[in-house]
Scaffold this active site. Structure first.
Site, short mmCIF file in Angstrom:
data_model
loop_
_atom_site.label_atom_id
_atom_site.label_comp_id
_atom_site.label_asym_id
_atom_site.label_seq_id
_atom_site.Cartn_x
_atom_site.Cartn_y
_atom_site.Cartn_z
N TYR A 176 0.85 -1.20 0.00
CA TYR A 176 0.00 0.00 0.00
C TYR A 176 0.89 1.24 0.00
CZ TYR A 176 0.89 0.03 5.09
OH TYR A 176 1.48 0.02 6.33
N LYS A 180 2.27 11.33 4.62
CA LYS A 180 2.08 12.00 5.90
C LYS A 180 1.23 13.25 5.62
CE LYS A 180 4.31 9.76 9.18
NZ LYS A 180 4.42 8.41 8.60
#
Length: 280
Positions: A176, A180
């Protein structure tokens, strides 16, 4: 009239190869059954043979890391994970699949481009010593020195695995992408480095609880793809994959600052078995 001669220092030779670490390429395909049915049997047979040879990680000119898996669910059918210092060698797998007799029936559904790296949050020996002292350890004590020496011994191997990863002999694989966040009130990049460092240290401790059951490799994709990192997880079984992702989401670095992309779960097979499983 003589024109002045302009001189400049010669430019270094351009290179696409990594000086440290590897390029990483994920390729996902689905099988188009209608197009597969249109390929005659002799072409299909030759395509299967060519694809098995292309994806064979043991062939002489293969990329340094090459792994095949079949994907669970409808996002894709086939996954190829490739790593090498040369991105063109990685791309040659994509072009070889396209040009094979089975190419018209293998439809690209997703790809991810990244490189291996040593994260800035991996503690150096001095940073690890400072962390021990912050936790109350006496730097003159035998216990402190033993921990420091043990970490010094582990660090080179840990960094080697980050930039030149060995793929474990585990049957389950999940990939995946992630970022951030930069949203108001949870902007990772506005936090001081010391705060980010401490949050990632907590994150690492959570992950270490799964040693022996899950192997993780994180690759960097800033400037290369739409996400900032790609996360690869190999598991001894499906359950530890779910457990580690669930557990680590409670760490502040994830709970407040992480944004996750699509998850792809697959099961690793030799190329011949994957081709047979997909009924190509």
């Amino acid at each position: 009239m003589n024109r002045p001669q302009h001189t400049s220092a010669p430019l270094p030779n351009p290179t696409m190869e990594m000086t440290e670490g590897w390029h990483c390429l994920h390729l996902y395909y689905r099988v188009d059954q209608n197009k597969l049915n249109q390929i005659d049997q002799s072409t299909r047979a030759a395509g299967r043979e060519a694809l098995a040879s292309l994806l064979n990680p043991e062939r002489e000119d293969a990329p340094i890391r090459l792994q095949t898996s079949v994907v669970s669910g409808h996002k894709a059918d086939l996954h190829i994970l490739i790593m090498d210092p040369d991105p063109i060698k990685n791309d040659s797998i994509k072009q070889g699949i396209r040009a094979s007799g089975l190419g018209p029936a293998l439809i690209p559904t997703y790809s991810f481009v990244s490189i291996t790296e040593i994260s800035e949050y991996v503690p150096t020996l001095d940073q690890y010593a400072a962390k021990l002292q912050q936790e109350g350890a006496d730097p003159e004590s035998p216990a402190f020195q033993a921990k420091l020496k043990a970490y010094e011994g582990r660090l080179p191997a840990m960094n080697q695995q980050r930039i030149y990863p060995e793929f474990p002999d585990f049957p389950v694989y999940t990939f995946y992408p992630m970022n951030k966040s930069r949203v108001p009130g949870a902007n990772w990049y506005m936090e001081q480095f010391s705060n980010r460092y401490n949050m990632m240290a907590e994150h690492g401790i959570s992950g270490m609880k799964f040693a022996g059951r899950v192997v993780q490799v994180i690759t960097a994709s800033t400037g290369f793809d739409d996400w900032e990192w790609g996360v690869s997880l190999w598991g001894r079984a499906p359950e530890p994959i779910k457990e580690i992702v669930y557990t680590m989401r409670f760490d502040k670095a994830s709970a407040k600052y992480a944004e996750f992309g699509p998850f792809y779960l697959s099961y690793i097979m030799p190329p011949e078995e994957a081709i047979a499983h997909l009924k190509l």
